[in-house]
Design a protein around this motif. Sequence first.
Motif, PDB file in Angstrom:
ATOM      1  N   LYS A  39       2.377   1.970  -3.435  1.00 48.49           N
ATOM      2  CA  LYS A  39       1.306   2.496  -4.263  1.00 48.49           C
ATOM      3  C   LYS A  39       0.976   4.092  -4.044  1.00 48.49           C
ATOM      4  O   LYS A  39       0.665   4.753  -4.861  1.00 48.49           O
ATOM      5  CB  LYS A  39      -0.191   1.693  -4.036  1.00 48.49           C
ATOM      6  CG  LYS A  39      -0.614   1.160  -4.993  1.00 48.49           C
ATOM      7  CD  LYS A  39      -1.779   0.306  -4.780  1.00 48.49           C
ATOM      8  CE  LYS A  39      -2.808  -0.152  -5.830  1.00 48.49           C
ATOM      9  NZ  LYS A  39      -3.935  -0.912  -5.555  1.00 48.49           N
ATOM     10  N   ILE A  40       0.798   4.337  -2.455  1.00 46.74           N
ATOM     11  CA  ILE A  40       0.614   5.727  -2.207  1.00 46.74           C
ATOM     12  C   ILE A  40       1.766   6.812  -2.577  1.00 46.74           C
ATOM     13  O   ILE A  40       1.309   7.728  -3.197  1.00 46.74           O
ATOM     14  CB  ILE A  40       0.234   5.816  -0.700  1.00 46.74           C
ATOM     15  CG1 ILE A  40      -1.127   5.084  -0.485  1.00 46.74           C
ATOM     16  CG2 ILE A  40       0.165   7.335  -0.150  1.00 46.74           C
ATOM     17  CD1 ILE A  40      -1.288   5.063   1.042  1.00 46.74           C
TER      18      ILE A  40
ATOM     19  N   TRP B 215      -7.810   9.604 -14.122  1.00 45.61           N
ATOM     20  CA  TRP B 215      -6.661  10.619 -13.895  1.00 45.61           C
ATOM     21  C   TRP B 215      -6.919  12.116 -14.573  1.00 45.61           C
ATOM     22  O   TRP B 215      -6.889  12.883 -14.344  1.00 45.61           O
ATOM     23  CB  TRP B 215      -5.481  10.203 -14.075  1.00 45.61           C
ATOM     24  CG  TRP B 215      -4.816   9.398 -13.046  1.00 45.61           C
ATOM     25  CD1 TRP B 215      -4.751   8.254 -12.740  1.00 45.61           C
ATOM     26  CD2 TRP B 215      -4.171  10.154 -12.003  1.00 45.61           C
ATOM     27  NE1 TRP B 215      -4.426   8.062 -11.447  1.00 45.61           N
ATOM     28  CE2 TRP B 215      -3.874   9.023 -11.004  1.00 45.61           C
ATOM     29  CE3 TRP B 215      -3.717  11.661 -11.542  1.00 45.61           C
ATOM     30  CZ2 TRP B 215      -3.269   9.463  -9.829  1.00 45.61           C
ATOM     31  CZ3 TRP B 215      -3.032  11.830 -10.289  1.00 45.61           C
ATOM     32  CH2 TRP B 215      -2.817  10.890  -9.591  1.00 45.61           C
TER      33      TRP B 215
ATOM     34  N   PRO C 116      -5.679   0.835   8.011  1.00 44.00           N
ATOM     35  CA  PRO C 116      -5.587   1.758   6.879  1.00 44.00           C
ATOM     36  C   PRO C 116      -5.626   1.002   5.541  1.00 44.00           C
ATOM     37  O   PRO C 116      -4.820   0.175   5.257  1.00 44.00           O
ATOM     38  CB  PRO C 116      -4.288   2.305   7.538  1.00 44.00           C
ATOM     39  CG  PRO C 116      -3.513   1.460   8.164  1.00 44.00           C
ATOM     40  CD  PRO C 116      -4.575   0.725   8.964  1.00 44.00           C
ATOM     41  N   LEU C 117      -6.822   1.256   4.888  1.00 42.57           N
ATOM     42  CA  LEU C 117      -6.732   0.578   3.624  1.00 42.57           C
ATOM     43  C   LEU C 117      -6.772   1.309   2.338  1.00 42.57           C
ATOM     44  O   LEU C 117      -7.348   2.380   2.574  1.00 42.57           O
ATOM     45  CB  LEU C 117      -8.297  -0.266   3.676  1.00 42.57           C
ATOM     46  CG  LEU C 117      -8.673  -1.402   4.375  1.00 42.57           C
ATOM     47  CD1 LEU C 117     -10.002  -1.767   4.600  1.00 42.57           C
ATOM     48  CD2 LEU C 117      -7.660  -2.458   4.431  1.00 42.57           C
ATOM     49  N   TYR C 118      -6.008   0.756   1.444  1.00 40.92           N
ATOM     50  CA  TYR C 118      -5.730   1.933   0.262  1.00 40.92           C
ATOM     51  C   TYR C 118      -7.189   2.259  -0.276  1.00 40.92           C
ATOM     52  O   TYR C 118      -7.279   3.494  -0.724  1.00 40.92           O
ATOM     53  CB  TYR C 118      -4.983   1.096  -0.823  1.00 40.92           C
ATOM     54  CG  TYR C 118      -4.730   1.765  -1.854  1.00 40.92           C
ATOM     55  CD1 TYR C 118      -3.670   2.858  -2.039  1.00 40.92           C
ATOM     56  CD2 TYR C 118      -5.517   1.661  -3.289  1.00 40.92           C
ATOM     57  CE1 TYR C 118      -3.411   3.734  -3.170  1.00 40.92           C
ATOM     58  CE2 TYR C 118      -5.374   2.453  -4.259  1.00 40.92           C
ATOM     59  CZ  TYR C 118      -4.349   3.473  -4.332  1.00 40.92           C
ATOM     60  OH  TYR C 118      -4.115   4.243  -5.330  1.00 40.92           O
TER      61      TYR C 118
ATOM     62  N   PHE D 108      -8.579   5.133   1.315  1.00 43.09           N
ATOM     63  CA  PHE D 108      -7.864   6.696   1.181  1.00 43.09           C
ATOM     64  C   PHE D 108      -8.212   6.826  -0.209  1.00 43.09           C
ATOM     65  O   PHE D 108      -8.534   8.069  -0.119  1.00 43.09           O
ATOM     66  CB  PHE D 108      -6.395   6.325   1.283  1.00 43.09           C
ATOM     67  CG  PHE D 108      -5.879   6.187   2.728  1.00 43.09           C
ATOM     68  CD1 PHE D 108      -6.435   6.837   3.632  1.00 43.09           C
ATOM     69  CD2 PHE D 108      -4.963   5.111   2.836  1.00 43.09           C
ATOM     70  CE1 PHE D 108      -5.843   6.611   4.933  1.00 43.09           C
ATOM     71  CE2 PHE D 108      -4.452   4.755   3.971  1.00 43.09           C
ATOM     72  CZ  PHE D 108      -4.824   5.621   5.057  1.00 43.09           C
TER      73      PHE D 108
ATOM     74  N   MET E  20       0.829  -1.429  -0.130  1.00 39.73           N
ATOM     75  CA  MET E  20       0.201  -0.091   0.077  1.00 39.73           C
ATOM     76  C   MET E  20       0.526   1.410   0.199  1.00 39.73           C
ATOM     77  O   MET E  20       0.607   2.251  -0.552  1.00 39.73           O
ATOM     78  CB  MET E  20      -0.835   0.059   1.174  1.00 39.73           C
ATOM     79  CG  MET E  20      -1.883   1.237   1.091  1.00 39.73           C
ATOM     80  SD  MET E  20      -2.942   1.323   2.740  1.00 39.73           S
ATOM     81  CE  MET E  20      -2.229   1.801   3.893  1.00 39.73           C
TER      82      MET E  20
END
Lengths: 347, 468
Positions: free
Chosen positions: A4-5, B442, B183-185, B188, A1
Motif C-alpha cells: 500500500k505504501i 487526493w 507500524p500501522l498504515y 502513517f 501495508m
Amino acid sequence: MTKKIIIKILILVIVLTGLNFIYNLTQYKHDLKDRCKEIVDIKEKQDSTDIFYFAESSNLTVRDEDSIKNSISEITGFFYPSLKITSIDKPATHAGIYKVWLKSINVNLNKPKAIIVTLNMRSFDAAWIHSKLETQLQESVVLVQPYPNIFNRFLLSLQAFDNKTEEQREQEMLDDWKNVQLVFPFDFKYKTVRDWDVSYGQYGWDLPEGDPKKNKILLTCHYIKGYAFNLNENNPRIKDFDEIAKWCHQNKINLYLNLLAENIEYADSLVGKELVFLMKQNRDYLVKRYSKNNCVVVDNLDNVNGLEFIDQTWTTEHYGYRGRMIIGRNLADSLKKQFSKQYKKAY
Amino acid sequence: MLFNSLHFLIFLPIVIGLYYLLPQKFRWIWIFFASCYFYMVFVPKYILILFLIILIDYFSALAIERAIGRLKLFYLVASLTANISLLAFFKYFNFFNENLVSVFSLFGKEFHPINLSIILPIGLSFHTFQSMSYTIEVYRGKQKAERHLGYFANYVLFFPQMVAGPIERYETLGNELKTSHKPLYQNFSDGFKLILFGLFVKMAVADNIAPYVNQIYAEPLKYNSLQVLLSVFLFSFQIYADFFGYSTIALGSAKLLGINIMDNFKTPYLSKSVSEFWSRWHISLSTWFRDYLYIPLGGNRVAIPRWSLNILIVFIVSGFWHGANWTFVVWGALHGLMLLLERYFSSWFKFEIKNEWSFLNILLVLKTFIITSFIWIFFRAENFQKAKEMFNAIFNNQSVELVSLDILYALLFTGLIILFDFFLYNTRFDSKLNTFKTPFRWAFYIVLLFCLMTMSGTQKFTFIYFQF
C-alpha cells in the motif's frame, strides 16, 4: 501495508511530476525573474550573443563627472562592432555565482564564441568570501540547481541553501583573519591579517571620528584586510574558477579571465611593499594557473593609476573613464587573437 | 531544528525508520538521542539546562512520593522554585534589570545593571511548564513518580513538542512513550496528512502574511489607516497559522511514531466569545493555567470580586509567560478584562440561538475576532510606543496615500485558512479528511502540495512561539 505504501509513493511521484510540469508552465519563469534575472537574461539573449561578459559592480559604476559614461564591456565592444557582447552584471558577484550563470547557457543552442569573466583580487579574500551579501547571492541561484524546478522552489522556501546569519559569516571572517597564516619568502613580522591590521589600527581607534589621520589608518587597514592573503588551490573561489575553466574547456568555448586593476599605488604608499608583493604574487598565481587550454588571463592588476579609482577612501574596483578605457582596450587587445577579423581600432 | 527545514525532512524518516526497527526496550534510547540532536541543532550547550530540569524534577518527584506530611510540600516547593528560578534567570533577568534602572531613576538614583548578555534557550517556558506539571501531579497523588530516568527524560525532551508544545501531561505522553507501538498504515497516513497540512499552514499561509505585517509594523505611521488595519487582522491569521501549523506538524510527527499528543487548536477564530476563544486557542497552556493556577486560587467557587481577581491574575501571568515585556502583560490583562466584561454582561444577552451559523452568531464571531485582533497589537508591537503608533495610524491616517504593497498571496492564503477553519470546525484535519472518498482526498493533497511547494514564502521566519 508495504504494498500500500509503495503504491502511494508511486502515485506521489507521478503527482509531483505533473505538478512540476504545471509549475514550469505557469510560475517558474516569473520566480526566476524575481530572484535571478541574470539567468533569464542569459537564456533570452544567448541566441543573439557572440560574447558574454560577466561582471560585478565594476561594469555598473561610473564617476558622476565622467564625460564618457560607457561601461568596460561597452568600451571593449567599440573594438568589435560586428560582435554582440552581452554584459550580465550584478554587484558583489564572484566566481561561485558566475559558475552557476555559466551553466545556464544551453550549449546545444547557439553557443557563445567566448566568455569573459571579470574578477577582482578582493573577491578571493576572507571578507568577500564571508560577506553578508553572500546569503542573498546564494539564494539567487537556488532555482537553477540541477533538480526538478518544483523541488528547487521548495528548497527556496525551506531556506535550504548556504544561508548563514550575518553574525555567523562575520565570525568566520574574523576566524580566517586570525588563523590563516600569511606566507612570505622573506622575514616579515606579521603572520596573520589580524596581527597586521592591529599593528596599524591600534594607533587610530582612539582618534575622533572624521579625523584625517584616523581615516587614513582605517583605509590602510582596509587594504590589509582586502589584499593580504596567499592564493592557493584551497581557496573556494579558485575551486569555483577551476570549474568555470573546466566547463569552458569541455564545451570548447574560449574563456577570458579579466583580472581587474587594483590600486597598487595606494597599497604601496599606505601599507608598503609587503602588501604589493602579495598582490602581485596572487596575480602571478592566477596567470600561471589559468593561462592554458582555451583560457586567457587578461592582466590589468597595475594598469590603472591611483587617482583613476572613483572611491578614494575605500577599496573598490570602480574606475573613472580613463581607467575603464585602459581595461576595455587591454581586454580588446587580448580578444584580437581570436577575433582578428572583427577587430577595428577604436581609439 | 526547524520543522520547516530540509534538515527536519531528512531527520524525521530516519528517526521513524530506526524507531520501528528497534525492539521496544531500546526505543527510548533512540528517541532520547534523536530529541537531543533535534534540540542541539539550535544552541548545543543549552541542552544542559534541559538535563538540569530533568534531573531536578525526576529526583523531586521521587522524593515527593516517598515523603510524608509537610516534607512533601517542601520538596514540591523546592522543585518549583528551581524550575521557576531557571526560567526567571534566562527569560526575565534582563527585563528585571531594565526595570530596576527605570525604578531607580524615578527616585533620582542611578542603577548600574549587570550585563550578562543572556540568550533565551528555545522553548524554555514550554519544557519547564511541562516538567512542573509532572511534579505537581505527583504531589497531588494523581501521578506515580517515574522510576525510569530515560522515560522521564523523553517526556521532557520528546522532539515533536519539546520547543513549542503542546504542553503535555505525564499521564498521557509519559504513558504513550512507554507503550510499544507497531507500524500501522493508518498512523502513517494520518501523520503525513497532518505534516502536509501543517507545513502548508506555516509556510504558505503564515510565511506569506509575515512580510506584509512586518513591513507595516516597522513603520506604521507611513501607511494608510486601511493598510494598517488590514495588517492588524492579518497578524491574527499569521500568528494562528504559524502556531497552528507548528502544532499540526508536531501532532503528525508524533503520530508517525504511533504517539498521540493533544490538539492545541480548535478553530479559535470561530469563537463567539473571548472565553470560548481561550478554550480553542493554545489549549494546552489554557488548561495548564486552569489546573495549576486558576483552580488553586479558588477558581469560580469564590465571591465575584475574588473570582474577577483570579481571572486577572491568570491572564496577567499568562501574558508574562509569553514574554519578558510589559506589552505581553497588557495583552494578557486585556484578555482577562474582556473575559470579565463578557461574564458581567452575559445576563443582558441571554437568548437562545438554535442555528450554529445564524446571522447573530456570525456577528458574535466577528466581534470576538475584532477584539482579539486589536489586543494582538500589544503582543506584536515590540514596545508601547509602537503599539501607540499602530493605533494612531489606524485612527488618524485616513488621508495618507496608499502605498503599493505585495499582498496577493497574503490575501489568497488568508482566504484559504478561513475556508479551512469552516471546513474543520470542531474536528481535526486527518479525521475530517478520512470521511471523504479517495479522489477527493487526493485532490486535496494535490492542491496543498502545489501551494506548499510553489507558493510558500521565501523569507526566513522561525516559528513565532519559539521565542517563548
